[in-house]
Every structure is written in C-alpha cells, then in structure tokens.
Design an enzyme around this catalytic site. Structure first.
Site, PDB file in Angstrom:
ATOM      1  N   SER A  85       0.837  -1.187   0.000  1.00  0.00           N
ATOM      2  CA  SER A  85       0.000   0.000   0.000  1.00  0.00           C
ATOM      3  C   SER A  85       0.884   1.253   0.000  1.00  0.00           C
ATOM      4  CB  SER A  85      -0.971  -0.050   1.183  1.00  0.00           C
ATOM      5  OG  SER A  85      -1.989   0.901   1.048  1.00  0.00           O
ATOM      6  N   HIS A 108      -4.026  -2.195  -4.109  1.00  0.00           N
ATOM      7  CA  HIS A 108      -5.424  -2.525  -3.777  1.00  0.00           C
ATOM      8  C   HIS A 108      -6.333  -2.482  -5.007  1.00  0.00           C
ATOM      9  CE1 HIS A 108      -4.180  -2.193   0.373  1.00  0.00           C
ATOM     10  NE2 HIS A 108      -3.976  -0.894   0.286  1.00  0.00           N
TER      11      HIS A 108
END
Length: 233
Positions: free
Chosen positions: A124, A159
C-alpha cells in the site's frame, strides 16, 4: 543486486494466516535469519500494527525489528537501518509517510540502503513510496496523485481489486494524464524488481494479479502480467 518487492495488499497486514508473501520476501535475502526492519510510519507507528508484524515474523526464519520515528531506537538511524538485510514498510497515509521521511532524512537513507543491496519491500503506502508517483487516498475521500521516492519509474496503484474505486479511478487518472503509465496490483499480489526491472509477479491468492496500465489513443488500457501463485495448486 538491488531489489524491491512491492505488494498491492495482503501479507501479514491483511492475511495473518497466509504469510506466503512475507515468506517470499524473507527468502530473497538468501541467508539464514536475515535481519528485517518494519517501518510503520504511514500508520502513525501504530502499536497494534507493530505487534502484528512481530506476531507474523517471529514465525519465520528471520530477526525482526522495527523503526519508529515517534520513539526512535537511536539517534544514529543510518547505522540502525544499514545493518539490516530487509526493510518492510507498512501501509497507511502515504503523504504523512513522505513528509516524515524527508524531515528525518529517511528518504535518502532508504535510497542508500537500496544502493547497498538491502531489500526494500512493503504494501500500500509501503509500495507506492518506491515509485515516481502513485494513486493515493491520503488526502481524504478520493484518490489523487502523490509523489514517491522515484526509485522505480512510472506510477503505481495498490489494492486494485480490493477497494471499489481503485480500478476506475486509476484508469481515469491515466486517461486524463494525471498520472503516467504504471502498474496496478491486486491485494495478495507482489511485484519483484531487480535493478529497477520487473522480474516476476507472485501472489498469495490464486486470482490475484497485476496489470500494466497505459494510454493508447484516448483510452486507458490494461495488460495483465503473468503471475506465479506461491501456494499449492
């Protein structure tokens, strides 16, 4: 050999009972019990997050530690970082991460670590940070461009399959030239770079993958990257 392993999502943060990606990172050090340092800056050095890191990596054949900028382990951050074999950067707010790293000089220190052959990894925010730029939700309720350290060329979106707005937003940002062409990665997949070249994509989930995303004419185009599932087929 200079290595970066960028996870779209997954690992101990999201799959505490599936450490395939974490084990893969440890294996790349090619030595017994490599020293791995977790940097949780993007989460505000969350104590819970740090404990989850230790819970996971104490199960693996490595020597885990962490670097908190809110409670520094030493004044000599260079010596602390540069004696590790692996750096693992956690998720959270990419903007805050970049600001704090620059204030502490950690941005330059991590580039030096990479030059020295220390493996850089993370998910991330901890994957966006290695690229020139990325799609980040650091600013609030939508994805916007954010600059990274620029070790890896192009843009990045983690993501990709894990959050509803990630894919359409990234495609739109490429189409409208808010971001340069780049690579989008699903939760449970990771990009492995050697000397700034993508050498393989691996996953802890059978369906997880990664995509080259670029502008062709006036439209964004996705090109799937071959992915190696690390589990038993």
């Amino acid at each position: 050999m200079k290595q970066i392993i960028a996870l779209g999502g997954g690992g101990f943060s999201m799959e505490p009972d599936n450490l395939l990606l974490d084990q893969y990172i440890v294996n790349q050090a090619k030595k017994d019990q490599p020293k791995i340092c977790f940097i949780p800056t993007a989460s505000g050095d969350s104590e819970t997050y740090i404990q989850r890191f230790y819970n996971a990596f104490n199960q693996l054949d490595c020597v885990p530690s962490h670097l908190s900028l809110f409670k520094p382990p030493t004044r000599d951050l260079a010596s602390f970082v540069l004696e590790k074999e692996i750096i693992y950067v956690g998720g959270g707010n990419t903007k805050n991460l970049m600001i704090l790293w620059k204030e502490w000089g950690l941005d330059h220190l991590l580039k030096q670590a990479w030059e020295n052959g220390i493996i850089l990894s993370g998910l991330s925010a901890g994957s966006i940070c290695w690229f020139e730029e990325g799609a980040s939700d650091s600013y609030g309720d939508r994805l916007e461009r954010i600059g990274g350290l620029g070790i890896l060329a192009g843009s990045h979106c983690p993501h990709y399959d894990g959050e509803e707005l990630r894919r359409p937003s990234y495609l739109k940002m490429i189409k409208e030239k808010e971001l340069t062409a780049g690579i989008a990665v699903d939760d449970g997949a990771a990009l492995h770079y050697v000397d700034q070249e993508l050498v393989t994509c691996v996953s802890s989930r059978k369906q997880a993958g990664a995509y080259n995303v670029y502008l062709e004419g006036n439209e964004s185009v996705e090109e799937k990257i071959a992915t190696n599932y690390l589990g038993q087929t």
